[in-house]
Structures are given as C-alpha cells and as structure tokens.
Design a protein around this motif. Structure first.
Motif, short mmCIF file in Angstrom:
data_model
loop_
_atom_site.label_atom_id
_atom_site.label_comp_id
_atom_site.label_asym_id
_atom_site.label_seq_id
_atom_site.Cartn_x
_atom_site.Cartn_y
_atom_site.Cartn_z
N PRO A 49 43.03 42.73 30.56
CA PRO A 49 43.30 43.77 31.55
C PRO A 49 42.13 44.75 31.71
O PRO A 49 42.25 45.94 31.45
N GLU A 50 41.00 44.23 32.11
CA GLU A 50 39.81 45.08 32.28
C GLU A 50 39.07 44.66 33.54
O GLU A 50 38.97 43.48 33.85
N ASN A 55 44.41 41.33 37.36
CA ASN A 55 44.95 41.38 38.72
C ASN A 55 44.50 40.19 39.54
O ASN A 55 45.29 39.59 40.27
N THR A 80 46.89 49.43 37.80
CA THR A 80 46.66 49.65 36.37
C THR A 80 47.96 49.59 35.57
O THR A 80 47.98 50.00 34.42
N SER A 81 49.00 49.08 36.16
CA SER A 81 50.31 49.01 35.53
C SER A 81 50.71 47.55 35.31
O SER A 81 50.17 46.64 35.93
N LYS A 84 53.77 45.27 39.07
CA LYS A 84 52.93 45.15 40.27
C LYS A 84 53.76 44.70 41.45
O LYS A 84 54.76 44.01 41.30
#
Length: 89
Positions: A49-50, A55, A80-81, A84
């Motif tokens: 998650p970076e 996403n 950022t959650s 989605k």
C-alpha cells in the motif's frame, strides 16, 4: 466465485456503465483474490500500500474480472483507505 483463477470477463454481466463497486481491500496479501460478498466485494492484492501500487492492482483485478479496460474504472473514494469505491465509466 474467487477471481485468482477466473477467466477475463467472467463477471461481464456486472459491467454496466455508471455502476459503483464497493470494495474492502487487503493490500500485501499472499495471493490475489476478488470475491463477491453480499452487495460488495472483498479484494486481496499482493501489492504494497505505497505510491498507489495497491490501488492500481485492485483496478487491474477488477477490470480483468469485468472484462473491461482499466481506464474505464475511476476511483471515487478511498485512495488511502481499505474501503474503496470504483465507478465503471
């Protein structure tokens, strides 16, 4: 039906323009997974998650299952959650 062995377009009947997809995402998982849970979807991706990597992986997995191009999916909420919402354009 989980998506890690799903054919491209296996969920094509869900690919309706304007439809929103509510996803609960787990980044950094051991395997890729997409499954329908009630009204929403549960997604696991191996990407971290970076820098938007997770996403992008979620969008690619959803696009493959729907049989559409990734460019037709728009992230509406949850950049950022883990929760989605994508819309199919």
């Amino acid at each position: 039906m989980p998506c890690w062995r799903m054919k491209r377009g296996a969920w094509a009947e869900l690919a309706v323009a304007g439809r929103e997809f509510h996803l609960k995402v787990t980044p950094g998982a051991r395997r890729q997974l997409l499954e329908q849970v009630g009204e929403g979807f549960r997604v696991q991706v191996t990407a971290a998650p970076e820098d938007g990597k997770a996403n992008a992986a979620v969008a690619a997995l959803l696009a493959q299952a729907l049989g559409v191009a990734k460019s037709r999916l728009t992230l509406l909420r949850g950049a950022t959650s883990r929760e989605k919402v994508f819309r199919l354009d």
